[in-house]
Design a protein around this motif. Sequence first.
Motif, PDB file in Angstrom:
ATOM      1  N   VAL A 165       7.617  -0.713  -9.078  1.00 55.12           N
ATOM      2  CA  VAL A 165       6.311  -0.961  -8.404  1.00 55.12           C
ATOM      3  C   VAL A 165       6.568  -1.827  -6.908  1.00 55.12           C
ATOM      4  O   VAL A 165       6.096  -1.435  -5.899  1.00 55.12           O
ATOM      5  CB  VAL A 165       5.479  -2.024  -9.180  1.00 55.12           C
ATOM      6  N   ALA A 166       7.661  -2.607  -7.095  1.00 54.76           N
ATOM      7  CA  ALA A 166       8.065  -3.403  -5.668  1.00 54.76           C
ATOM      8  C   ALA A 166       8.516  -2.338  -4.726  1.00 54.76           C
ATOM      9  O   ALA A 166       8.177  -2.284  -3.397  1.00 54.76           O
ATOM     10  CB  ALA A 166       9.269  -4.258  -5.915  1.00 54.76           C
ATOM     11  N   ILE A 167       9.354  -1.353  -4.918  1.00 51.46           N
ATOM     12  CA  ILE A 167       9.782  -0.294  -4.301  1.00 51.46           C
ATOM     13  C   ILE A 167       8.726   0.587  -3.944  1.00 51.46           C
ATOM     14  O   ILE A 167       8.659   1.350  -2.517  1.00 51.46           O
ATOM     15  CB  ILE A 167      10.967   0.571  -4.776  1.00 51.46           C
ATOM     16  N   VAL A 168       7.960   1.054  -4.583  1.00 52.02           N
ATOM     17  CA  VAL A 168       6.553   1.781  -4.422  1.00 52.02           C
ATOM     18  C   VAL A 168       5.710   1.199  -3.126  1.00 52.02           C
ATOM     19  O   VAL A 168       5.245   1.860  -2.517  1.00 52.02           O
ATOM     20  CB  VAL A 168       6.080   2.366  -5.583  1.00 52.02           C
ATOM     21  N   LEU A 169       5.471  -0.006  -3.497  1.00 50.02           N
ATOM     22  CA  LEU A 169       4.803  -0.652  -2.384  1.00 50.02           C
ATOM     23  C   LEU A 169       5.298  -1.055  -1.446  1.00 50.02           C
ATOM     24  O   LEU A 169       4.536  -0.980  -0.127  1.00 50.02           O
ATOM     25  CB  LEU A 169       4.128  -1.941  -3.101  1.00 50.02           C
ATOM     26  N   PHE A 170       6.665  -1.643  -1.330  1.00 51.43           N
ATOM     27  CA  PHE A 170       7.174  -2.211  -0.405  1.00 51.43           C
ATOM     28  C   PHE A 170       7.571  -0.880   0.813  1.00 51.43           C
ATOM     29  O   PHE A 170       7.485  -1.254   2.124  1.00 51.43           O
ATOM     30  CB  PHE A 170       8.645  -3.017  -0.672  1.00 51.43           C
ATOM     31  N   VAL A 171       8.160   0.090   0.311  1.00 46.36           N
ATOM     32  CA  VAL A 171       8.857   1.119   1.315  1.00 46.36           C
ATOM     33  C   VAL A 171       7.788   1.451   2.156  1.00 46.36           C
ATOM     34  O   VAL A 171       8.021   1.711   3.434  1.00 46.36           O
ATOM     35  CB  VAL A 171       9.439   2.305   0.534  1.00 46.36           C
ATOM     36  N   PRO A 172       6.532   2.013   1.608  1.00 50.92           N
ATOM     37  CA  PRO A 172       5.604   2.509   2.344  1.00 50.92           C
ATOM     38  C   PRO A 172       5.121   1.745   3.633  1.00 50.92           C
ATOM     39  O   PRO A 172       4.648   1.777   4.728  1.00 50.92           O
ATOM     40  CB  PRO A 172       4.446   3.115   1.570  1.00 50.92           C
ATOM     41  N   THR A 173       4.865   0.396   2.980  1.00 55.78           N
ATOM     42  CA  THR A 173       4.471  -0.835   3.883  1.00 55.78           C
ATOM     43  C   THR A 173       5.349  -0.875   5.250  1.00 55.78           C
ATOM     44  O   THR A 173       5.028  -1.000   6.268  1.00 55.78           O
ATOM     45  CB  THR A 173       4.287  -2.263   3.201  1.00 55.78           C
ATOM     46  N   LEU A 174       6.595  -0.876   4.732  1.00 54.22           N
ATOM     47  CA  LEU A 174       7.832  -0.764   5.788  1.00 54.22           C
ATOM     48  C   LEU A 174       7.599   0.105   6.828  1.00 54.22           C
ATOM     49  O   LEU A 174       7.807  -0.036   8.008  1.00 54.22           O
ATOM     50  CB  LEU A 174       9.006  -1.101   5.204  1.00 54.22           C
ATOM     51  N   VAL A 175       7.478   1.364   6.274  1.00 55.13           N
ATOM     52  CA  VAL A 175       7.465   2.596   7.001  1.00 55.13           C
ATOM     53  C   VAL A 175       6.072   2.554   8.035  1.00 55.13           C
ATOM     54  O   VAL A 175       6.431   2.816   9.256  1.00 55.13           O
ATOM     55  CB  VAL A 175       7.297   3.975   6.145  1.00 55.13           C
ATOM     56  N   TRP A 176       4.805   2.304   7.480  1.00 59.30           N
ATOM     57  CA  TRP A 176       3.722   1.974   8.337  1.00 59.30           C
ATOM     58  C   TRP A 176       3.952   0.971   9.442  1.00 59.30           C
ATOM     59  O   TRP A 176       3.457   1.055  10.635  1.00 59.30           O
ATOM     60  CB  TRP A 176       2.677   1.786   7.526  1.00 59.30           C
ATOM     61  N   ALA A 177       4.556  -0.173   9.035  1.00 55.17           N
ATOM     62  CA  ALA A 177       4.686  -1.233  10.092  1.00 55.17           C
ATOM     63  C   ALA A 177       5.580  -0.649  11.224  1.00 55.17           C
ATOM     64  O   ALA A 177       5.355  -0.971  12.413  1.00 55.17           O
ATOM     65  CB  ALA A 177       5.528  -2.424   9.328  1.00 55.17           C
ATOM     66  N   MET A 178       6.565  -0.028  10.978  1.00 54.15           N
ATOM     67  CA  MET A 178       7.483   0.446  11.929  1.00 54.15           C
ATOM     68  C   MET A 178       6.637   1.665  12.682  1.00 54.15           C
ATOM     69  O   MET A 178       6.808   1.683  14.099  1.00 54.15           O
ATOM     70  CB  MET A 178       8.830   1.328  11.224  1.00 54.15           C
ATOM     71  N   VAL A 179       5.883   2.514  12.276  1.00 63.71           N
ATOM     72  CA  VAL A 179       5.141   3.306  12.986  1.00 63.71           C
ATOM     73  C   VAL A 179       4.192   2.653  14.058  1.00 63.71           C
ATOM     74  O   VAL A 179       4.026   3.121  15.082  1.00 63.71           O
ATOM     75  CB  VAL A 179       4.201   4.359  11.997  1.00 63.71           C
ATOM     76  N   VAL A 180       3.497   1.725  13.270  1.00 62.79           N
ATOM     77  CA  VAL A 180       2.243   0.950  14.178  1.00 62.79           C
ATOM     78  C   VAL A 180       3.176   0.210  15.261  1.00 62.79           C
ATOM     79  O   VAL A 180       2.563   0.132  16.516  1.00 62.79           O
ATOM     80  CB  VAL A 180       1.684  -0.067  13.218  1.00 62.79           C
ATOM     81  N   SER A 181       4.335  -0.299  15.047  1.00 62.16           N
ATOM     82  CA  SER A 181       4.901  -0.993  16.169  1.00 62.16           C
ATOM     83  C   SER A 181       5.367  -0.273  17.270  1.00 62.16           C
ATOM     84  O   SER A 181       5.525  -0.583  18.440  1.00 62.16           O
ATOM     85  CB  SER A 181       6.153  -1.895  15.489  1.00 62.16           C
ATOM     86  N   GLY A 182       6.016   0.941  16.972  1.00 60.12           N
ATOM     87  CA  GLY A 182       6.445   2.081  17.710  1.00 60.12           C
ATOM     88  C   GLY A 182       5.074   2.408  18.630  1.00 60.12           C
ATOM     89  O   GLY A 182       5.245   2.618  19.962  1.00 60.12           O
TER      90      GLY A 182
END
Length: 47
Positions: free
Chosen positions: A13-30
Amino acid sequence: MEWQLVVALVFGVAIVLFVPTLVWAMVVSGVYQVIRDTRRNNRNRAR
């Protein structure tokens, strides 16, 4: 055997929730950086 299932579920659950959040944060910051740089370049050209 039950504790292994619980540990696997917690990590899963931690990986399934954390990885997409990290990816979207990188996309938004870019996207934010691209917009900021574009506005800065347009402002400098107008001068």
